[in-house]
Write an enzyme that holds these catalytic residues in place. Structure first.
Site, mmCIF file in Angstrom:
data_model
loop_
_atom_site.group_PDB
_atom_site.id
_atom_site.type_symbol
_atom_site.label_atom_id
_atom_site.label_comp_id
_atom_site.label_asym_id
_atom_site.label_seq_id
_atom_site.Cartn_x
_atom_site.Cartn_y
_atom_site.Cartn_z
ATOM 1 C CB SER A 40 -39.645 50.695 -98.368
ATOM 2 O OG SER A 40 -39.759 51.945 -97.723
ATOM 3 C CB CYS A 47 -34.535 51.447 -99.695
ATOM 4 S SG CYS A 47 -36.139 51.678 -98.888
ATOM 5 C CG HIS A 106 -29.938 52.985 -96.237
ATOM 6 N ND1 HIS A 106 -30.041 53.084 -94.865
ATOM 7 C CD2 HIS A 106 -31.200 53.159 -96.724
ATOM 8 C CE1 HIS A 106 -31.306 53.302 -94.528
ATOM 9 N NE2 HIS A 106 -32.019 53.355 -95.641
#
Length: 215
Positions: A40, A47, A106
């Site tokens: 990631s 992400c 996020h």
């Protein structure tokens, strides 16, 4: 997880449409042999998962990531083109220094830069976020904007300001940022959970817990 401390600025070198998914090829200075498939990496605060990595390109390494429809709908990723520069951060390792704040990668929404004021020793940016996110922004609190951990200075309704030092402008994409630009906005994790808890009054929560515990 990330901390909002940018460690590299990558460049988009290719974009491919694969059905509803867009595949981006990113050039960067991270060693290719240190990027695992499935790793990631935060890209301007988003992400994304690495799907391939190899040595080459103008910066030493080329890797690919895919962006799904939800990501394309609520972030700036849909607007990336060859030549777009993006702030990068590798995921946090246990034992790493937590230099910013806890960032999930996020993105909640796009914020808009209302104004940029260069003050000499610092630069003030004023941002606007969708009204529903205004309760999550507090003076002296933290926000992640394009993957950069920033401290909020002043808040008014759904607008707020942040001061950036010259070093941040130099080592991130913020040096070229201007009024009218959209940036990826993620609220602080603590603010997110505090708001969720506030939706459940203590008495109601206790009542539900007791009911669930009763055989």
């Amino acid at each position: 997880m990330f901390t909002g401390i940018v460690t590299e600025v990558g460049e988009v070198v290719a974009v491919a449409q694969n059905g509803e998914v867009k595949t981006f090829t990113i050039a960067c200075g991270y060693p290719a042999d240190g990027i695992a498939i499935g790793a990631s990496i935060a890209h301007a605060g988003v992400c994304l998962t690495v799907t391939s990595a190899l040595t080459g390109g103008p910066r030493g390494t080329l890797y690919t990531v895919d962006a799904a429809p939800e990501t394309l709908a609520i972030t700036t990723v849909a607007d990336w083109r060859p030549g777009t520069r993006v702030n990068l951060e590798r995921s946090l390792r246990i034992g790493d220094e937590l230099g910013g704040h806890m960032v999930a990668g996020h993105v909640d929404a796009k914020a808009r830069i209302l104004a940029r004021e260069d003050l000499g020793t610092s630069t003030r940016f004023r941002f606007e976020v969708p009204a529903r996110f205004a309760p999550f922004v507090a003076a002296k609190g933290s926000v992640a904007l394009d993957g950069t951990s920033l401290t909020v200075n002043e808040v008014e309704a759904n607008t707020f300001s942040c001061l950036l030092i010259p070093h941040t402008l130099e080592v991130t994409t913020w040096g070229a940022a201007k009024a009218g630009d959209a940036v990826n906005f993620e609220v602080d994790l603590m603010a997110r959970y505090a708001a969720r808890l506030a939706q459940f009054p203590a008495a109601e929560y206790a009542s539900r817990s007791k009911a669930e515990a009763t055989p």
